[in-house]
Design an enzyme around this catalytic site. Structure first.
Site, PDB file in Angstrom:
ATOM      1  N   ARG A   1      14.041  75.730  89.383  1.00  0.00           N
ATOM      2  CA  ARG A   1      15.420  76.217  89.314  1.00  0.00           C
ATOM      3  C   ARG A   1      16.003  75.913  87.928  1.00  0.00           C
ATOM      4  O   ARG A   1      16.666  76.736  87.319  1.00  0.00           O
ATOM      5  CB  ARG A   1      16.297  75.547  90.391  1.00  0.00           C
ATOM      6  CG  ARG A   1      15.937  75.876  91.825  1.00  0.00           C
ATOM      7  CD  ARG A   1      16.172  77.330  92.142  1.00  0.00           C
ATOM      8  NE  ARG A   1      17.516  77.766  91.815  1.00  0.00           N
ATOM      9  CZ  ARG A   1      18.603  77.576  92.598  1.00  0.00           C
ATOM     10  NH1 ARG A   1      18.471  76.997  93.782  1.00  0.00           N
ATOM     11  NH2 ARG A   1      19.793  77.999  92.220  1.00  0.00           N
ATOM     12  N   HIS A  33      20.740  85.626  96.267  1.00  0.00           N
ATOM     13  CA  HIS A  33      20.530  84.339  95.592  1.00  0.00           C
ATOM     14  C   HIS A  33      19.524  84.584  94.460  1.00  0.00           C
ATOM     15  O   HIS A  33      18.394  84.107  94.503  1.00  0.00           O
ATOM     16  CB  HIS A  33      20.009  83.324  96.608  1.00  0.00           C
ATOM     17  CG  HIS A  33      20.161  81.897  96.182  1.00  0.00           C
ATOM     18  ND1 HIS A  33      20.748  81.520  94.991  1.00  0.00           N
ATOM     19  CD2 HIS A  33      19.776  80.735  96.795  1.00  0.00           C
ATOM     20  CE1 HIS A  33      20.722  80.196  94.899  1.00  0.00           C
ATOM     21  NE2 HIS A  33      20.147  79.702  95.969  1.00  0.00           N
ATOM     22  N   ASP A  50      13.428  80.085 105.041  1.00  0.00           N
ATOM     23  CA  ASP A  50      14.739  79.525 104.726  1.00  0.00           C
ATOM     24  C   ASP A  50      15.393  79.200 106.069  1.00  0.00           C
ATOM     25  O   ASP A  50      14.894  79.619 107.133  1.00  0.00           O
ATOM     26  CB  ASP A  50      15.558  80.570 103.936  1.00  0.00           C
ATOM     27  CG  ASP A  50      16.946  80.077 103.529  1.00  0.00           C
ATOM     28  OD1 ASP A  50      17.174  78.849 103.536  1.00  0.00           O
ATOM     29  OD2 ASP A  50      17.810  80.919 103.210  1.00  0.00           O
TER      30      ASP A  50
HETATM   31  N1  NVA Z   1      20.388  81.057 103.037  1.00  0.00           N
HETATM   32  C1  NVA Z   1      20.881  79.756 102.682  1.00  0.00           C
HETATM   33  C2  NVA Z   1      20.356  79.352 101.348  1.00  0.00           C
HETATM   34  C3  NVA Z   1      20.782  77.991 100.896  1.00  0.00           C
HETATM   35  C4  NVA Z   1      20.240  77.645  99.536  1.00  0.00           C
HETATM   36  C5  NVA Z   1      22.400  79.763 102.705  1.00  0.00           C
HETATM   37  O1  NVA Z   1      22.999  80.729 102.226  1.00  0.00           O
HETATM   38  O2  NVA Z   1      22.991  78.810 103.222  1.00  0.00           O
HETATM   39  N1   CP Z   2      18.241  76.290  97.087  1.00  0.00           N
HETATM   40  C1   CP Z   2      19.530  76.033  96.766  1.00  0.00           C
HETATM   41  O1   CP Z   2      20.276  76.910  96.299  1.00  0.00           O
HETATM   42  O2   CP Z   2      19.911  74.756  97.014  1.00  0.00           O
HETATM   43  P1   CP Z   2      21.393  74.178  96.939  1.00  0.00           P
HETATM   44  O3   CP Z   2      22.167  74.814  98.070  1.00  0.00           O
HETATM   45  O4   CP Z   2      21.236  72.705  97.098  1.00  0.00           O
HETATM   46  O5   CP Z   2      21.997  74.549  95.631  1.00  0.00           O
END
Ligand code: NVA
Ligand code: CP
Length: 306
Positions: A291, A129, A223
């Site tokens: 962001r 990410h 997270d």
């Molecule tokens: N680790 C989480 C991050 C969401 C922004 C996911 O992949 O669902």
């Molecule tokens: N942190 C993040 O990527 O949030 P969303 O899943 O809402 O885009």
């Protein structure tokens, strides 16, 4: 940031440490600017998973640059009926100037990037990410006036967010510690890559001990314990992850000025308590705002409008 024109952003490792620092500098500068450059370009958002922040911050950033974003949710395109990604990529390439993709397998993102000549941005995969990590680093920079030499401790699942933080911290000279339960460690190739980038100049540690990991840390980060696509494992994970919750006890073991970050969405009472998330050490709303600023800088750099 002219060096980023036309480039893909599939991982932080696609940039050099100087380019990461340059992007953060540009994001901070653009955040303070009243007027942004005019960039009448089109961004496609191809998101196979839910999103609030990434979807809206990319759309807002594109609007502020004078361009436009279009939502290309795969469920309403022919992708849902089996049109191959390689075909979709070659067609969207003819209409759009840049595309941001949120999907499961990193390989799908890479396939898309191979077939599309326009720049492709990773808006989250199971592996990484990177846009989130840029926003996190900007938040650290704002809070401490520097990134180099700070210590960021991530506790929880060794997931996509942990992977991008490992690379991002190593690239910017921050010490990074990742504490996870056994069996949930980050991808060893990414840990090795982060160590190679840090090259002994900063710490890169993976441990199962959350208490040792937070000692003297400036930033505590967590997270969700089960990411998108792992929902069926969520209940089984709860007891294993409990010692990795960010709560007032764990926060008290960090540096007395430590801040708390979370990429959001948060599961209150699981990976973070309500009192920490809403407490005076939490910077999650600034982090979420950032962001938009980092993605605006990224888009402007890739599209040659910085
Ligand atoms: N680790 C989480 C991050 C969401 C922004 C996911 O992949 O669902
Ligand atoms: N942190 C993040 O990527 O949030 P969303 O899943 O809402 O885009």
């Amino acid at each position: 940031m002219t060096g980023l024109i036309g480039r893909d952003f599939l991982s932080l490792a696609d940039l050099s440490p100087e380019e990461v620092r340059g992007l953060l500098h540009l994001a901070a500068e653009m955040k303070g600017r009243k007027v942004t450059p005019h960039c009448p370009k089109l961004l496609g958002l191809v998101f196979s998973k839910a999103s609030t922040r990434t979807r809206v911050s990319f759309s807002a950033a594109m609007f502020q640059l004078g361009g436009q974003a279009i939502d290309l949710n795969p469920s309403v395109t022919q992708v849902s009926r089996g049109e191959p990604l390689a075909d979709t990529a070659r067609v969207l390439d003819r209409y759009l100037d840049v595309v941001a993709i949120r999907t499961f397998a990193q390989e799908d993102l890479e396939t898309f990037a191979r077939y599309a000549e326009i720049p492709v941005i990773n808006a989250l995969t199971d592996l990484a990410h990177p846009c989130q990590a840029l926003a996190d680093l900007l938040t650290v920079r704002e809070q401490f006036g520097r990134i180099e030499g700070t210590t960021l401790t991530y506790v929880g699942d060794g997931n996509n967010v942990a992977h991008s933080l490992l690379l991002g911290c190593a690239m910017t000279g921050a010490n990074v510690r990742v504490a996870t339960p056994q069996g949930f460690e980050p991808n060893p190739d990414i840990v090795e890559k982060a160590k190679a980038i840090a090259n002994g100049r900063s710490e890169v540690t993976v441990t199962q001990d959350p208490i040792a990991a937070v000692k003297d840390a400036n930033v505590l980060y967590t997270d969700v314990w089960a990411s998108m696509g792992q929902e069926s494992e969520a209940d089984d994970r709860l007891p294993r992850f409990q010692p990795y919750q960010i709560n007032n006890d764990l926060l008290a073991k960090a540096d007395s000025e430590a801040i708390v970050l979370h990429c959001l969405p948060a599961h209150r009472g699981e990976e973070i308590t309500e009192s920490v998330l809403e407490g005076d050490r939490s910077r999650v709303w600034d982090q979420a705002e950032n962001r938009m600023h980092v993605q605006k800088a990224l888009l402007a750099s890739i599209l040659g409008a910085a």
